[in-house]
Scaffold this motif. Structure first.
Motif, short mmCIF file in Angstrom:
data_model
loop_
_atom_site.label_atom_id
_atom_site.label_comp_id
_atom_site.label_asym_id
_atom_site.label_seq_id
_atom_site.Cartn_x
_atom_site.Cartn_y
_atom_site.Cartn_z
N LEU A 56 0.84 -1.20 0.00
CA LEU A 56 0.00 0.00 0.00
C LEU A 56 0.88 1.25 0.00
O LEU A 56 0.60 2.22 -0.72
CB LEU A 56 -0.94 0.00 1.20
CG LEU A 56 -1.82 1.23 1.37
CD1 LEU A 56 -2.76 1.41 0.18
CD2 LEU A 56 -2.60 1.15 2.66
N SER A 57 1.95 1.24 0.78
CA SER A 57 2.87 2.38 0.79
C SER A 57 3.51 2.59 -0.57
O SER A 57 3.66 3.73 -1.03
CB SER A 57 3.96 2.16 1.85
OG SER A 57 3.40 2.12 3.14
N LEU A 58 3.87 1.50 -1.23
CA LEU A 58 4.43 1.59 -2.58
C LEU A 58 3.40 2.17 -3.54
O LEU A 58 3.72 3.04 -4.36
CB LEU A 58 4.89 0.21 -3.04
CG LEU A 58 5.57 0.14 -4.40
CD1 LEU A 58 6.86 0.96 -4.42
CD2 LEU A 58 5.86 -1.31 -4.75
N ALA A 59 2.15 1.72 -3.43
CA ALA A 59 1.08 2.22 -4.30
C ALA A 59 0.87 3.72 -4.10
O ALA A 59 0.74 4.48 -5.06
CB ALA A 59 -0.22 1.46 -4.03
N VAL A 60 0.86 4.16 -2.85
CA VAL A 60 0.68 5.58 -2.56
C VAL A 60 1.86 6.38 -3.09
O VAL A 60 1.69 7.48 -3.63
CB VAL A 60 0.46 5.81 -1.05
CG1 VAL A 60 0.56 7.27 -0.68
CG2 VAL A 60 -0.89 5.25 -0.63
N SER A 61 3.05 5.82 -2.99
CA SER A 61 4.24 6.49 -3.52
C SER A 61 4.11 6.72 -5.03
O SER A 61 4.37 7.83 -5.51
CB SER A 61 5.48 5.66 -3.21
OG SER A 61 6.61 6.18 -3.86
N LEU A 84 0.33 5.46 -12.51
CA LEU A 84 -0.98 5.07 -11.98
C LEU A 84 -1.23 3.57 -12.15
O LEU A 84 -1.83 2.92 -11.29
CB LEU A 84 -2.09 5.89 -12.62
CG LEU A 84 -2.10 7.37 -12.23
CD1 LEU A 84 -3.17 8.12 -13.02
CD2 LEU A 84 -2.31 7.54 -10.73
N GLY A 85 -0.74 3.01 -13.26
CA GLY A 85 -0.83 1.56 -13.45
C GLY A 85 -0.04 0.80 -12.40
O GLY A 85 -0.50 -0.20 -11.84
N LYS A 86 1.18 1.27 -12.13
CA LYS A 86 2.00 0.65 -11.08
C LYS A 86 1.32 0.78 -9.71
O LYS A 86 1.36 -0.16 -8.91
CB LYS A 86 3.38 1.31 -11.03
CG LYS A 86 4.28 0.97 -12.18
CD LYS A 86 5.61 1.70 -12.02
CE LYS A 86 6.57 1.41 -13.13
NZ LYS A 86 7.85 2.13 -12.95
N ALA A 87 0.72 1.93 -9.45
CA ALA A 87 0.01 2.14 -8.18
C ALA A 87 -1.13 1.14 -8.05
O ALA A 87 -1.32 0.53 -6.99
CB ALA A 87 -0.51 3.57 -8.08
N GLY A 92 -3.47 -3.65 -5.71
CA GLY A 92 -4.14 -4.94 -5.90
C GLY A 92 -3.39 -6.08 -5.23
O GLY A 92 -3.99 -6.93 -4.56
N ALA A 93 -2.07 -6.11 -5.39
CA ALA A 93 -1.26 -7.14 -4.74
C ALA A 93 -1.36 -7.02 -3.22
O ALA A 93 -1.45 -8.02 -2.50
CB ALA A 93 0.19 -7.04 -5.19
N GLY A 94 -1.38 -5.78 -2.72
CA GLY A 94 -1.52 -5.56 -1.29
C GLY A 94 -2.86 -6.03 -0.76
O GLY A 94 -2.95 -6.59 0.34
N MET A 95 -3.91 -5.84 -1.55
CA MET A 95 -5.23 -6.31 -1.13
C MET A 95 -5.28 -7.83 -1.06
O MET A 95 -5.91 -8.40 -0.17
CB MET A 95 -6.31 -5.77 -2.06
CG MET A 95 -6.52 -4.27 -1.93
SD MET A 95 -6.87 -3.71 -0.25
CE MET A 95 -8.48 -4.44 0.01
#
Length: 108
Positions: A56-61, A84-87, A92-95
């Motif tokens: 999630l932290s990576l996605a927010v970054s 945005l695709g990477k986020a 998704g992986a975090g979920m």
């Protein structure tokens, strides 16, 4: 007609507040998970939840980089789309990690 801003228009300190607020909340969450992990003898389930927080932290970054990207860059649209695709992929992986952790906790 005036010149376009070089990034998404925001008030001056908004990005700092977003980063600071997210960091404080994430720090509290991670400390809580580490505390629960240390108290629990079968704490491997907490690794899944910790992985969720890290992803999630990576996605927010990635998302914050996208909203602060230089719009005057020649390929700004492509770069922002990629970020945005990477986020989305990291989120998704975090979920999935969170769901695995919840399933494992529910089996106890």
């Amino acid at each position: 007609m005036g010149t376009l801003p070089n990034h998404l228009p925001m008030e001056e300190n908004v990005m700092d507040m977003l980063i600071g607020g997210f960091s404080v909340v994430m720090l509290i969450a991670v400390v809580t998970i580490v505390f629960l992990w240390r108290r629990n003898r079968e704490g491997r389930v907490f690794l899944w939840i910790l992985a969720h927080f890290l992803l999630l932290s990576l996605a927010v970054s990635f998302a914050l980089k996208a909203i602060s990207f230089d719009l005057t860059h020649a390929q700004a649209s492509e770069e922002i789309s990629l970020l945005l695709g990477k986020a989305g992929m990291a989120w998704g992986a975090g979920m999935v990690c969170l769901l695995v952790g919840i399933v494992k906790l529910s089996r106890r």
